[in-house]
Design a protein around this motif. Structure first.
Motif, PDB file in Angstrom:
ATOM      1  N   LEU A  42     -11.010   8.142  -4.199  1.00 53.02           N
ATOM      2  CA  LEU A  42     -10.616   6.729  -4.263  1.00 53.02           C
ATOM      3  C   LEU A  42     -10.364   6.237  -5.681  1.00 53.02           C
ATOM      4  O   LEU A  42      -9.905   5.116  -5.859  1.00 53.02           O
ATOM      5  CB  LEU A  42     -11.705   5.857  -3.621  1.00 53.02           C
ATOM      6  CG  LEU A  42     -11.837   5.978  -2.113  1.00 53.02           C
ATOM      7  CD1 LEU A  42     -13.085   5.243  -1.626  1.00 53.02           C
ATOM      8  CD2 LEU A  42     -10.605   5.460  -1.414  1.00 53.02           C
ATOM      9  N   ASP A  43     -10.650   7.084  -6.673  1.00 52.86           N
ATOM     10  CA  ASP A  43     -10.479   6.682  -8.071  1.00 52.86           C
ATOM     11  C   ASP A  43      -9.053   6.202  -8.314  1.00 52.86           C
ATOM     12  O   ASP A  43      -8.087   6.934  -8.099  1.00 52.86           O
ATOM     13  CB  ASP A  43     -10.816   7.847  -8.996  1.00 52.86           C
ATOM     14  CG  ASP A  43     -10.843   7.425 -10.453  1.00 52.86           C
ATOM     15  OD1 ASP A  43     -11.324   6.304 -10.746  1.00 52.86           O
ATOM     16  OD2 ASP A  43     -10.381   8.215 -11.301  1.00 52.86           O
ATOM     17  N   GLY A  44      -8.928   4.962  -8.699  1.00 54.84           N
ATOM     18  CA  GLY A  44      -7.623   4.379  -9.000  1.00 54.84           C
ATOM     19  C   GLY A  44      -6.902   3.792  -7.806  1.00 54.84           C
ATOM     20  O   GLY A  44      -5.851   3.182  -7.959  1.00 54.84           O
ATOM     21  N   ILE A  45      -7.433   3.967  -6.609  1.00 55.73           N
ATOM     22  CA  ILE A  45      -6.786   3.412  -5.418  1.00 55.73           C
ATOM     23  C   ILE A  45      -7.347   2.018  -5.170  1.00 55.73           C
ATOM     24  O   ILE A  45      -8.538   1.860  -4.906  1.00 55.73           O
ATOM     25  CB  ILE A  45      -7.009   4.306  -4.177  1.00 55.73           C
ATOM     26  CG1 ILE A  45      -6.381   5.672  -4.402  1.00 55.73           C
ATOM     27  CG2 ILE A  45      -6.439   3.645  -2.928  1.00 55.73           C
ATOM     28  CD1 ILE A  45      -6.632   6.659  -3.271  1.00 55.73           C
ATOM     29  N   LYS A  46      -6.501   1.030  -5.263  1.00 54.09           N
ATOM     30  CA  LYS A  46      -6.928  -0.366  -5.084  1.00 54.09           C
ATOM     31  C   LYS A  46      -6.605  -0.895  -3.697  1.00 54.09           C
ATOM     32  O   LYS A  46      -7.265  -1.796  -3.200  1.00 54.09           O
ATOM     33  CB  LYS A  46      -6.258  -1.269  -6.135  1.00 54.09           C
ATOM     34  CG  LYS A  46      -6.529  -0.867  -7.559  1.00 54.09           C
ATOM     35  CD  LYS A  46      -7.950  -1.151  -7.948  1.00 54.09           C
ATOM     36  CE  LYS A  46      -8.172  -0.827  -9.414  1.00 54.09           C
ATOM     37  NZ  LYS A  46      -9.493  -0.406  -9.708  1.00 54.09           N
ATOM     38  N   LEU A  49      -5.968  -0.464   2.563  1.00 52.00           N
ATOM     39  CA  LEU A  49      -5.474   0.426   3.617  1.00 52.00           C
ATOM     40  C   LEU A  49      -5.522   1.873   3.155  1.00 52.00           C
ATOM     41  O   LEU A  49      -5.986   2.757   3.884  1.00 52.00           O
ATOM     42  CB  LEU A  49      -4.061   0.027   4.039  1.00 52.00           C
ATOM     43  CG  LEU A  49      -3.446   0.832   5.176  1.00 52.00           C
ATOM     44  CD1 LEU A  49      -4.313   0.754   6.432  1.00 52.00           C
ATOM     45  CD2 LEU A  49      -2.049   0.311   5.478  1.00 52.00           C
ATOM     46  N   ASP A  50      -5.076   2.126   1.931  1.00 55.72           N
ATOM     47  CA  ASP A  50      -5.137   3.489   1.390  1.00 55.72           C
ATOM     48  C   ASP A  50      -6.582   3.969   1.270  1.00 55.72           C
ATOM     49  O   ASP A  50      -6.878   5.141   1.514  1.00 55.72           O
ATOM     50  CB  ASP A  50      -4.441   3.565   0.031  1.00 55.72           C
ATOM     51  CG  ASP A  50      -2.931   3.505   0.138  1.00 55.72           C
ATOM     52  OD1 ASP A  50      -2.389   3.828   1.221  1.00 55.72           O
ATOM     53  OD2 ASP A  50      -2.278   3.133  -0.859  1.00 55.72           O
ATOM     54  N   GLN A  51      -7.494   3.069   0.918  1.00 61.20           N
ATOM     55  CA  GLN A  51      -8.911   3.432   0.859  1.00 61.20           C
ATOM     56  C   GLN A  51      -9.419   3.839   2.241  1.00 61.20           C
ATOM     57  O   GLN A  51     -10.146   4.819   2.383  1.00 61.20           O
ATOM     58  CB  GLN A  51      -9.738   2.263   0.331  1.00 61.20           C
ATOM     59  CG  GLN A  51      -9.498   1.972  -1.140  1.00 61.20           C
ATOM     60  CD  GLN A  51     -10.240   0.733  -1.613  1.00 61.20           C
ATOM     61  OE1 GLN A  51     -10.886   0.036  -0.849  1.00 61.20           O
ATOM     62  NE2 GLN A  51     -10.121   0.451  -2.906  1.00 61.20           N
TER      63      GLN A  51
END
Length: 105
Positions: A42-46, A49-51
Motif C-alpha cells: 500500500l506504500d504510496g497508494i492513496k 478503492l486501490d487499497q
C-alpha cells in the motif's frame, strides 16, 4: 469463541481467468506478516478503492487483476468480509478506533 481462519465467499457473478471460472474466493484471516505485506504493497497508494483491491488480493491469494474483474456487488461483499477480520476496539482515552477500518470499496 475463536473466529474461523478462513471464510469462503461464493460469487454472485463468477469471473473467468485464464480459461478458468472463479465462482468463489477464500479469504484468509490476516496474520501480522499479512499486515506487513499489505503495508508494503500500500506504500504510496492513496486511493481507497486501490487499497481495498490490494487488501483483498493479499488475503485471497488472487492477483489484483482478478479482484479488479469482480462485479461491484461481489467486490463490496468481499471487502465487507475482509473488514470483518479487523478489530474494532476503541483506543484508550479517545474513544476513537484503535486501528483504521479497511476500505470497503
Amino acid at each position: 469463541m475463536t473466529s474461523p481462519k478462513t471464510k469462503t465467499l461464493r460469487l454472485h457473478y463468477p469471473v473467468t481467468v485464464e480459461d478458468r471460472e472463479v465462482s468463489e474466493v477464500t479469504i484468509t484471516r490476516p496474520k501480522v506478516k499479512d499486515l506487513k505485506a499489505m503495508d508494503a504493497a500500500l506504500d504510496g497508494i492513496k486511493d481507497k478503492l486501490d487499497q481495498g483491491i490490494v487488501m483483498a488480493a493479499t488475503l485471497t491469494g488472487l492477483p489484483p487483476e482478478v479482484i479488479e474483474e469482480l462485479d461491484a456487488e461481489d467486490f463490496t461483499k468481499l471487502s465487507e468480509e475482509v473488514a470483518g477480520f479487523f478489530p474494532q476496539a476503541k483506543a484508550h482515552g479517545t474513544g476513537a478506533p484503535s486501528l483504521p477500518k479497511p476500505p470497503t470499496g
